[in-house]
Design a protein around this motif. Sequence first.
Motif, PDB file in Angstrom:
ATOM      1  N   TYR A  78     -33.694   7.509 -44.139  1.00  0.00           N
ATOM      2  CA  TYR A  78     -32.827   8.661 -44.060  1.00  0.00           C
ATOM      3  C   TYR A  78     -32.789   9.076 -45.632  1.00  0.00           C
ATOM      4  CZ  TYR A  78     -30.976   9.096 -39.519  1.00  0.00           C
ATOM      5  OH  TYR A  78     -30.907   9.288 -38.105  1.00  0.00           O
ATOM      6  N   LEU A  79     -32.777   7.888 -46.513  1.00  0.00           N
ATOM      7  CA  LEU A  79     -32.506   7.983 -47.923  1.00  0.00           C
ATOM      8  C   LEU A  79     -33.700   8.715 -48.582  1.00  0.00           C
ATOM      9  CD1 LEU A  79     -30.511   7.438 -50.206  1.00  0.00           C
ATOM     10  CD2 LEU A  79     -31.479   5.281 -50.488  1.00  0.00           C
ATOM     11  N   ARG A  80     -34.860   8.392 -48.102  1.00  0.00           N
ATOM     12  CA  ARG A  80     -36.159   9.012 -48.546  1.00  0.00           C
ATOM     13  C   ARG A  80     -36.143  10.392 -48.435  1.00  0.00           C
ATOM     14  NH1 ARG A  80     -40.408  10.815 -47.240  1.00  0.00           N
ATOM     15  NH2 ARG A  80     -40.026  10.962 -44.936  1.00  0.00           N
ATOM     16  N   VAL A  83     -33.530  12.056 -50.943  1.00  0.00           N
ATOM     17  CA  VAL A  83     -33.623  11.926 -52.350  1.00  0.00           C
ATOM     18  C   VAL A  83     -34.980  12.444 -52.629  1.00  0.00           C
ATOM     19  CG1 VAL A  83     -31.787  10.253 -52.815  1.00  0.00           C
ATOM     20  CG2 VAL A  83     -34.269   9.569 -52.494  1.00  0.00           C
ATOM     21  N   GLN A  84     -36.132  12.292 -52.047  1.00  0.00           N
ATOM     22  CA  GLN A  84     -37.308  12.739 -52.372  1.00  0.00           C
ATOM     23  C   GLN A  84     -37.872  14.084 -51.769  1.00  0.00           C
ATOM     24  OE1 GLN A  84     -39.926   9.461 -51.179  1.00  0.00           O
ATOM     25  NE2 GLN A  84     -39.241   8.051 -52.950  1.00  0.00           N
ATOM     26  N   GLU A  85     -37.539  14.322 -50.420  1.00  0.00           N
ATOM     27  CA  GLU A  85     -37.645  15.657 -49.995  1.00  0.00           C
ATOM     28  C   GLU A  85     -36.508  16.543 -50.065  1.00  0.00           C
ATOM     29  OE1 GLU A  85     -38.539  15.620 -45.825  1.00  0.00           O
ATOM     30  OE2 GLU A  85     -39.838  13.781 -46.066  1.00  0.00           O
ATOM     31  N   ARG A  86     -35.284  16.054 -50.901  1.00  0.00           N
ATOM     32  CA  ARG A  86     -34.219  16.957 -51.076  1.00  0.00           C
ATOM     33  C   ARG A  86     -33.790  17.574 -49.791  1.00  0.00           C
ATOM     34  NH1 ARG A  86     -33.560  17.372 -56.890  1.00  0.00           N
ATOM     35  NH2 ARG A  86     -31.627  18.623 -55.831  1.00  0.00           N
ATOM     36  N   LYS A  87     -33.890  17.012 -48.615  1.00  0.00           N
ATOM     37  CA  LYS A  87     -33.644  17.503 -47.271  1.00  0.00           C
ATOM     38  C   LYS A  87     -31.904  17.287 -47.281  1.00  0.00           C
ATOM     39  CE  LYS A  87     -35.993  17.085 -43.822  1.00  0.00           C
ATOM     40  NZ  LYS A  87     -36.932  16.660 -42.634  1.00  0.00           N
ATOM     41  N   PRO A  88     -31.286  18.322 -46.920  1.00  0.00           N
ATOM     42  CA  PRO A  88     -29.607  18.319 -46.668  1.00  0.00           C
ATOM     43  C   PRO A  88     -29.526  17.214 -45.625  1.00  0.00           C
ATOM     44  CG  PRO A  88     -30.117  20.653 -47.061  1.00  0.00           C
ATOM     45  CD  PRO A  88     -31.570  19.821 -46.631  1.00  0.00           C
ATOM     46  N   LEU A  89     -28.332  16.378 -45.753  1.00  0.00           N
ATOM     47  CA  LEU A  89     -28.037  15.314 -44.862  1.00  0.00           C
ATOM     48  C   LEU A  89     -28.149  15.991 -43.176  1.00  0.00           C
ATOM     49  CD1 LEU A  89     -27.638  12.506 -43.934  1.00  0.00           C
ATOM     50  CD2 LEU A  89     -25.124  12.679 -44.897  1.00  0.00           C
ATOM     51  N   PRO A  90     -27.238  16.981 -43.222  1.00  0.00           N
ATOM     52  CA  PRO A  90     -27.298  17.691 -41.580  1.00  0.00           C
ATOM     53  C   PRO A  90     -28.570  17.826 -40.993  1.00  0.00           C
ATOM     54  CG  PRO A  90     -25.420  18.615 -43.023  1.00  0.00           C
ATOM     55  CD  PRO A  90     -26.342  17.803 -43.891  1.00  0.00           C
ATOM     56  N   TYR A  91     -29.589  18.105 -41.712  1.00  0.00           N
ATOM     57  CA  TYR A  91     -30.918  18.358 -41.269  1.00  0.00           C
ATOM     58  C   TYR A  91     -31.458  17.082 -40.806  1.00  0.00           C
ATOM     59  CZ  TYR A  91     -31.090  23.341 -42.533  1.00  0.00           C
ATOM     60  OH  TYR A  91     -30.810  24.555 -42.735  1.00  0.00           O
ATOM     61  N   ILE A  92     -31.030  16.028 -41.620  1.00  0.00           N
ATOM     62  CA  ILE A  92     -31.573  14.709 -41.179  1.00  0.00           C
ATOM     63  C   ILE A  92     -30.896  14.117 -39.907  1.00  0.00           C
ATOM     64  CG2 ILE A  92     -32.200  12.153 -42.315  1.00  0.00           C
ATOM     65  CD1 ILE A  92     -31.898  13.548 -44.902  1.00  0.00           C
ATOM     66  N   THR A  93     -29.567  14.142 -39.902  1.00  0.00           N
ATOM     67  CA  THR A  93     -28.835  13.707 -38.766  1.00  0.00           C
ATOM     68  C   THR A  93     -29.018  14.711 -37.493  1.00  0.00           C
ATOM     69  OG1 THR A  93     -26.830  14.631 -39.560  1.00  0.00           O
ATOM     70  CG2 THR A  93     -27.246  12.248 -40.397  1.00  0.00           C
TER      71      THR A  93
END
Length: 306
Positions: A78-80, A83-93
Amino acid sequence: MNLDQASLLDELDSIRDYIRFSLSAFHEHGVFFGHGTDNPWDEAVQLVLNAVHLPWDTRPEVLDAKLSRSEKRRVLEYLRQRVQERKPLPYITGEAWFMGMPFSVDERVLIPRSPIAQLIETGFEPWLRPGPVDRVLDLCTGSGCIGIAMARCFEEAEVDLVDISADALQVAQRNIARHHLEDRVFAIESDLFAGIAPGTRYDLIVSNPPYVDEADLNTMPSEFRHEPGLALGSGPDGLDITRQILRQAGDFLSDDGLLVVEVGNSEIHLMEQYPELPLLWVELEAGGNGVFTITAPELRQFADSI
């Protein structure tokens, strides 16, 4: 910061460790906050708790619990992405919150964050005329969050969710089902009003359309590049779609109906171009800007000048 180091799995153990490590990663990579949280601490807490399937209001005692190796890997993944892809957190979760309600989101829709929530919370008082609200339109709906929230506010109303994007409407339909509103909330694919039956009248039309002007669009943080461009930009001054809404909305409002539109920073362009238009700019006590209201009679009076 190398987030793929195997040594991290041995050096960090607890939820608290990973929250602290996430904070350091955020600062090192200069990430932007504004898609659900507005500061690094809340973002770090939400990232780690989501990765280990714990609710946002988990008791503080849990922060010292040790994570399994598989949980550690998921946090680091999730952290990668963050911070590396700069993906907003809601798109990750895959989830965002709006007015205390959870919504499924992905990169087909904007992440819910509209200050129109402040108006929904008060039932659009004092701008909406008193009395029952039978039919509502959420124009440029995206995830459906505004329309679904209005369905909760106006418990007897039918609500149409309109968007030009079939992909976005798939997400909206999922959220309609998630909130068990299939009996009175309906997703409609339409280029603004083009697909709405002539003669249809709404007591309330609310829209958070694309409104970012070219200058702002070109300087936005990297996180915004993950959001659909179709839902952000709207011409050189950000008002291409808003002008269409102003021209057409009067034909779809009841005689005492109300139009509410968010235009963000493009409010300056709108006020400069149409100084005679009687737009009422809402003072947003909890923050935000660029939300106006205008009544059906006012729209019809000034339609020829837009």
